[in-house]
Scaffold this active site. Structure first.
Site, mmCIF file in Angstrom:
data_model
loop_
_atom_site.group_PDB
_atom_site.id
_atom_site.type_symbol
_atom_site.label_atom_id
_atom_site.label_comp_id
_atom_site.label_asym_id
_atom_site.label_seq_id
_atom_site.Cartn_x
_atom_site.Cartn_y
_atom_site.Cartn_z
ATOM 1 N N GLY A 145 0.826 -1.203 0.000
ATOM 2 C CA GLY A 145 0.000 0.000 0.000
ATOM 3 C C GLY A 145 0.861 1.254 0.000
ATOM 4 O O GLY A 145 1.966 1.287 -0.553
ATOM 5 N N SER A 146 0.393 2.283 0.664
ATOM 6 C CA SER A 146 1.078 3.579 0.635
ATOM 7 C C SER A 146 2.394 3.592 1.402
ATOM 8 O O SER A 146 3.158 4.564 1.294
ATOM 9 C CB SER A 146 0.151 4.668 1.189
ATOM 10 N N THR A 147 2.695 2.546 2.183
ATOM 11 C CA THR A 147 4.011 2.497 2.831
ATOM 12 C C THR A 147 5.123 2.356 1.787
ATOM 13 O O THR A 147 6.301 2.552 2.102
ATOM 14 C CB THR A 147 4.102 1.319 3.820
ATOM 15 N N TYR A 148 4.748 2.054 0.546
ATOM 16 C CA TYR A 148 5.697 1.909 -0.560
ATOM 17 C C TYR A 148 6.129 3.266 -1.115
ATOM 18 O O TYR A 148 7.163 3.378 -1.774
ATOM 19 C CB TYR A 148 5.026 1.084 -1.660
ATOM 20 N N LYS A 149 5.328 4.298 -0.855
ATOM 21 C CA LYS A 149 5.552 5.605 -1.486
ATOM 22 C C LYS A 149 6.893 6.241 -1.122
ATOM 23 O O LYS A 149 7.546 6.837 -1.988
ATOM 24 C CB LYS A 149 4.382 6.538 -1.159
#
Length: 656
Positions: A326-330
């Site tokens: 999810g957004s922890t990849y950003k």
């Protein structure tokens, strides 16, 4: 004259018979003499050895298994001795009748019978198998008085493994169990076969399995003089067994116990690392299981409950559970943009709430646009559009090549078996994974969702924690490890185990600082600001919400309309303190929704404990379990005042 001739004939025949008999006697005595020479001279040494062997017996002495300790010396796995009632099936006339008669003398429950039958199916008939373990002194005395009635049944003193904390950290610690036929064959073919004479148990999972050589110890021997009936008369000589070495883990059992309590009945995983060494401070997988159930051979009822549970308690979610990040990849995507030169910190992207590509509309959460977004705001406010466009600019293979050195989609090399890779997609990966030509082709639209940690991306929490620690550490990647030292069983001296030298990924310091400031912004003004309000330290982190099932392009996500196991996962990655990180964490709470609501509050308590030595209040724990707490509730307890004690259920599980 006739009579005289007959007498002479008789004498002649008698003499002949005497000669023949004498010759036979001489031959017989010659054979006896030859045999005596052969036995007394030629085979003297061999027969003397056989006689000594018949008179004596060499019995292996099984060593005490080494202890497992946490980083503070708290015992996580130990041994104790107890009496066991055992049956050798080949020496009993009627096995079922024998068990029925035994049940009148000693309490034998249905689960004991089920476990015995399971062991019997895995063993040979001449092996001694336990029907009841941990007998009381009263039970031992009761059986001893009637032992004559039960041929093939004996009481033996055995060492048992005990896990005082029961389910706590069971996926990391593992358990021991009886050696099965496949393991026995492997041992017999190894160079260590002699060291396992008399040993019936071996490490099956976790540290117990991976450090079997250190924990097992060296088997001793005892030479016993026996009577003709096989009864031991006296001990002639002995070489004592050497106990196994203790292994010291990097885990803090108090932290581990706290995190598992904070998860409550929810499923998920959390990994906490020391960014400067790779030491694993907590390795949580929920739900968990009690390893004490496996020590004697788990009965079919408990095995069925564990194996068929929809929550999969035997699955180590920290090592084997794979999730879209999810957004922890950003933040990692942002670093890729800076390092590759595709973006600068000041590059502006207009976030209108959605982005169209190839006839498909890729949406943001809630379809709300953020307007003009630079790199800092893209992380703080978690802009999807910013990373849709970035993914399109980078392409799948460039993303793969940047993320691979961070450890995504790779084995971290942690000192536990069973780790999985997950999926870090590339065009080559797709060609090798799928069979049909149309499936092998990479489509441009598949690249877009990778930018926000969706699509084919699936990683473990261990990989996400390692990548977070690497980012926090300025691009220096350490290999995660659980065992930091061994302790000699005799001298009690500890020997530290050196870690693997870190790999420097070559990030530019100014780029690291840009990402660090943005992650701090998340906790100060962004999606996790409410969770970290009032914290006595500055941390950096990123919330994430990952799809468990794919939602159609025209559909809007509505958790209320989905089954519980279909709802989004809640994720959070973070490090603290922001200026000089001492801890890095990645957490997922399955099917719990937004990262700030469930995963982030757990990480907040991890930081409170590790940095401030604060333990959450009872009210706070209950609130976090329900997903109701954004900031600490009630007065926190000082960690040093909290007594680390085994759970009551674990103590009961090893007693009858």
């Amino acid at each position: 004259m006739t009579e005289l001739r007959n007498v002479e004939a008789e004498i002649s025949r008698f003499r002949l018979r005497v000669l023949v008999f004498t010759a036979m006697v001489l031959v017989a005595f010659s054979l006896v003499a030859a045999r005596l020479v052969y036995l007394q001279i030629v085979r003297h040494d061999d027969l003397d050895e056989q006689a000594e062997s018949n008179r004596t017996a060499v019995v292996p002495i099984v060593p005490n298994r080494g202890l497992i300790l946490d980083r503070n010396g708290v015992v996580l796995a130990t041994n104790y001795s107890a009496y066991t009632l055992e049956i050798t099936p080949s020496r009993t006339m009627n096995l079922e009748q024998t068990i029925d008669e035994l049940a009148k003398v000693i309490d034998i429950q249905a689960r004991d019978r089920r476990r015995f039958r399971k062991l019997q199916s895995e063993s040979k008939s001449f092996e001694s198998l336990p029907i009841r373990t941990r007998l009381t002194d009263t039970e031992v005395a009761r059986f001893a008085a009637q032992r004559y009635r039960f041929p093939g049944v004996d009481i033996k003193a055995r060492l048992f493994r005990n896990y005082p904390f029961g389910p706590v950290a069971s996926h990391a610690i593992g358990y021991i169990g009886r050696i099965n036929p496949a393991e026995k064959e492997r041992i017999e073919e190894s160079d260590d076969a002699a060291n396992y004479r008399g040993t019936e148990y071996i490490g099956k999972l976790g540290i117990e399995q991976n450090y079997e050589a250190q924990l097992h110890g060296q088997t001793g021997v005892e030479q016993i003089e026996t009577s003709a009936g096989g009864r031991a008369v006296r001990r002639l000589a002995s070489a004592p067994a050497t106990p196994g070495n203790a292994v010291v883990l990097s885990l803090d059992i108090k932290l581990q116990q706290m995190v598992e309590e904070l998860f409550g009945e929810r499923r998920g995983a959390l990994v906490a690392l020391d960014p400067e060494s790779g030491e694993v401070l907590a390795l949580v997988s929920k739900p968990t299981f009690d390893p004490n159930l496996f020590v004697d051979g788990i009965d079919s009822e408990n095995w069925q409950a564990l194996n068929e549970s929809i929550d999969k308690p035997l699955l180590n979610r920290a090592l084997r559970g794979t999730y879209p990040p999810g957004s922890t990849y950003k933040p990692f995507m942002a670093m890729a943009a800076l390092q590759s030169g595709k973006r600068t910190p000041g590059t502006i992207i207009n976030d209108s709430g959605s982005w169209a590509f190839g006839g498909h509309v890729f949406r943001s959460h809630g379809d709300h646009g953020l307007g003009a977004v630079d790199l800092h705001r893209s992380i703080v406010l978690s802009s999807n559009v910013y990373y849709y466009t970035l993914a399109n600019e980078l392409g799948v293979d460039a993303m793969h090549d940047f993320m691979k050195p961070l450890g995504f989609g790779q084995l971290t090399g942690i000192d536990l078996q069973g780790e999985v890779r997950g999926v870090l997609p590339s065009t080559e990966w797709k060609r090798k994974t799928y069979r049909r030509p149309e499936q092998k082709k990479w489509y441009g639209g598949e690249t877009i969702s990778l930018g926000i940690g969706q699509g084919y991306n699936t990683f473990t929490m261990l990989q996400l924690a390692q990548a977070t620690a690497t980012l926090a550490n300025g691009g220096r990647r350490y290999q995660p490890r659980l065992v930091i030292a061994t302790q000699d069983a005799v001298s009690r001296q500890q020997q530290s185990l050196p870690g693997v030298e870190p790999v420097d990924l070559g990030y530019r310091p100014e780029h690291v600082e840009v990402i660090r400031k943005a992650l701090v912004g998340v906790t100060q003004e962004g999606t996790a600001a409410r969770v970290f309000a009032g914290a006595g330290y500055l941390s950096g982190g990123k919330t994430g919400t990952a799809q468990a099932v794919t939602i159609g392009q025209k559909e809007k996500y509505n958790a209320a309309k989905l089954e519980e196991h279909q709802r989004d996962h809640s994720l959070y990655m973070a490090f603290a303190p922001a200026d000089k990180p001492r801890i890095a964490v990645a957490a997922v709470v399955e099917n719990a929704g937004f990262g700030a609501a469930h995963a982030a509050p757990i990480v907040r308590r991890v930081f409170d404990y590790w940095l401030l030595r604060q333990y959450p209040s009872v009210e706070d724990v209950a609130a976090v379990q329900k997903g109701q707490a954004a900031a600490p509730l009630g007065k926190p307890r000082m960690a040093d005042e909290i007594t680390v004690a085994p759970p009551e259920s674990a103590s009961l599980s090893v007693r009858r």
